[in-house]
Design a protein around this motif. Sequence first.
Motif, mmCIF file in Angstrom:
data_model
loop_
_atom_site.group_PDB
_atom_site.id
_atom_site.type_symbol
_atom_site.label_atom_id
_atom_site.label_comp_id
_atom_site.label_asym_id
_atom_site.label_seq_id
_atom_site.Cartn_x
_atom_site.Cartn_y
_atom_site.Cartn_z
ATOM 1 N N GLY A 30 5.408 10.182 -5.665
ATOM 2 C CA GLY A 30 5.881 10.754 -4.404
ATOM 3 C C GLY A 30 7.135 11.587 -4.598
ATOM 4 O O GLY A 30 8.092 11.161 -5.224
ATOM 5 N N GLY A 31 7.105 12.822 -4.054
ATOM 6 C CA GLY A 31 8.264 13.687 -4.156
ATOM 7 C C GLY A 31 8.345 14.368 -5.507
ATOM 8 O O GLY A 31 7.592 14.059 -6.429
ATOM 9 N N PRO A 32 9.285 15.313 -5.655
ATOM 10 C CA PRO A 32 9.438 16.041 -6.919
ATOM 11 C C PRO A 32 10.082 15.178 -7.996
ATOM 12 O O PRO A 32 11.122 14.573 -7.774
ATOM 13 N N ASP A 33 9.434 15.104 -9.143
ATOM 14 C CA ASP A 33 9.965 14.425 -10.319
ATOM 15 C C ASP A 33 10.440 13.000 -10.013
ATOM 16 O O ASP A 33 11.610 12.656 -10.218
ATOM 17 N N PRO A 34 9.538 12.135 -9.516
ATOM 18 C CA PRO A 34 9.948 10.789 -9.096
ATOM 19 C C PRO A 34 10.447 9.906 -10.234
ATOM 20 O O PRO A 34 11.314 9.060 -10.025
ATOM 21 N N VAL A 35 9.924 10.091 -11.444
ATOM 22 C CA VAL A 35 10.359 9.265 -12.571
ATOM 23 C C VAL A 35 11.814 9.563 -12.924
ATOM 24 O O VAL A 35 12.616 8.641 -13.163
ATOM 25 N N ALA A 36 12.181 10.841 -12.945
ATOM 26 C CA ALA A 36 13.566 11.218 -13.242
ATOM 27 C C ALA A 36 14.523 10.728 -12.165
ATOM 28 O O ALA A 36 15.635 10.286 -12.464
ATOM 29 N N LEU A 37 14.083 10.777 -10.915
ATOM 30 C CA LEU A 37 14.920 10.287 -9.817
ATOM 31 C C LEU A 37 15.154 8.783 -9.940
ATOM 32 O O LEU A 37 16.262 8.291 -9.709
ATOM 33 N N ALA A 38 14.115 8.054 -10.308
ATOM 34 C CA ALA A 38 14.251 6.605 -10.482
ATOM 35 C C ALA A 38 15.204 6.283 -11.630
ATOM 36 O O ALA A 38 16.030 5.360 -11.533
ATOM 37 N N ALA A 39 15.090 7.041 -12.723
ATOM 38 C CA ALA A 39 15.986 6.820 -13.864
ATOM 39 C C ALA A 39 17.436 7.076 -13.471
ATOM 40 O O ALA A 39 18.345 6.323 -13.862
ATOM 41 N N GLY A 59 0.810 -1.209 0.000
ATOM 42 C CA GLY A 59 0.000 0.000 0.000
ATOM 43 C C GLY A 59 0.843 1.258 0.000
ATOM 44 O O GLY A 59 2.036 1.235 0.306
ATOM 45 N N GLY A 60 0.229 2.370 -0.372
ATOM 46 C CA GLY A 60 0.915 3.653 -0.347
ATOM 47 C C GLY A 60 1.531 4.018 -1.689
ATOM 48 O O GLY A 60 1.284 3.385 -2.715
ATOM 49 N N ARG A 61 2.336 5.058 -1.645
ATOM 50 C CA ARG A 61 2.977 5.561 -2.858
ATOM 51 C C ARG A 61 4.102 4.631 -3.306
ATOM 52 O O ARG A 61 4.381 3.618 -2.667
ATOM 53 N N THR A 62 4.775 5.032 -4.392
ATOM 54 C CA THR A 62 5.793 4.174 -4.996
ATOM 55 C C THR A 62 7.133 4.894 -5.034
ATOM 56 O O THR A 62 7.483 5.535 -6.034
ATOM 57 N N PRO A 63 7.928 4.809 -3.970
ATOM 58 C CA PRO A 63 9.256 5.459 -3.964
ATOM 59 C C PRO A 63 10.303 4.586 -4.652
ATOM 60 O O PRO A 63 11.220 4.041 -4.032
#
Length: 292
Positions: free
Chosen positions: A219-228, A179-183
Motif C-alpha cells: 500500500g502506498g509508494p515504496d511501503p518497504v522503505a517507509l517501514a524501514a 483483512g486488507g493491505r499491510t500499512p
Amino acid sequence: SPGRAPRPPRAPARLPRPVRASEPFRAKMLSVPGLGEGAAGRRSRARTEHGRTTGARRPEGALTKLHLAATVQAAAPHQRARGRSGRGLVVRRDDLRQATREGREGNLVLFVVDASGSMAARQRMGAVKGAVLSLLLDAYQRRDKVGLVTFRGKEAEVALPPTSSVDAAAARLESLPTGGRTPLAAGLLKAHDVLRVERMRDPSRRPLLVVVTDGRATGGPDPVALAARAGRLHAAEGTASVVVDCETGVVRLGLAAQLARELGGGAVTLHELRADSIAGLVKDVTAAGRAA
C-alpha cells in the motif's frame, strides 16, 4: 416492468467473524536491557529499594541503607590525618556510602499487531492471537502496563491505550478484525506516537515494543522503505524491541528479521516464543539484535 414482482432488498454483507485465539502457552521472558528505575515488577533489571545488594555509591539526599564495608573502606585511609588515637574508626559524613540494590521493574509492553490480509488465514491468525494472549498473560504476572496498536487496510489505530488492565487488552485482541493491505509503516509510526506520550506521562517506565507481523508491507509508494524508516526512528530513540516473525510456508522472504534489524532489536518465531521450545532466546532483546 408492469406485472413483475419487486426484487427483495439485498441482505447486507456479513462481516467475517473474528478468529478465536489458539490455546495460550507459557511464553519466554523478554526484557529491556540495561538498568532501569521504574515501578516494582518482575520483568527487567532495575535499581530498587529492595532486592540484592550490588554495590555502593555516595548518597544523594538522605541515606536510607548504609553499605558498611564501603563506608569503612572510604574512611580508613584518613585515620592518621583525623588524629585517631583509640580503636574506634573516625567516620565523617563524606565517608558514608549508600548501598545500591537491584531488583526487577515492570515495563510498558506495547504490542503492534499486523491484522492485514497476509495474516488473515484462520489457522495462522488464531496462532498469532494465541501468542499475543500468552504474552499478555506473562505481562500480567510481571506487573507490566500493556497497550495495543493494530494495522490493516489503509491505516493503524490504537486499539487500546496503555493500561494496567490485561483483561481489556485480551478482549480487544479477541474481537480484532482482519483483512486488507499491510500499512506496516503506519503501525510503527502510531506506536511511536503512543510511546512519545507515555514517556512524558511516566518517564521512569521503560517500554518494550513487540511487533507481531510477517514483515510484509503493501500500500502506498515504496511501503518497504517507509517501514524501514519508521523502524529506524524507534532504534534512534533506543526503544527495546522484538519482532515476532509470523511468516509461514516453505519459501520465506525473511522480511520480519530485516525489520528487526532496522528496529535494532531481535526476532523470534512463534515456536521460539514458547518457554518449552528447544531454541534459545536472549533475554535482552535489543542487545540480541545489535549483536546479530
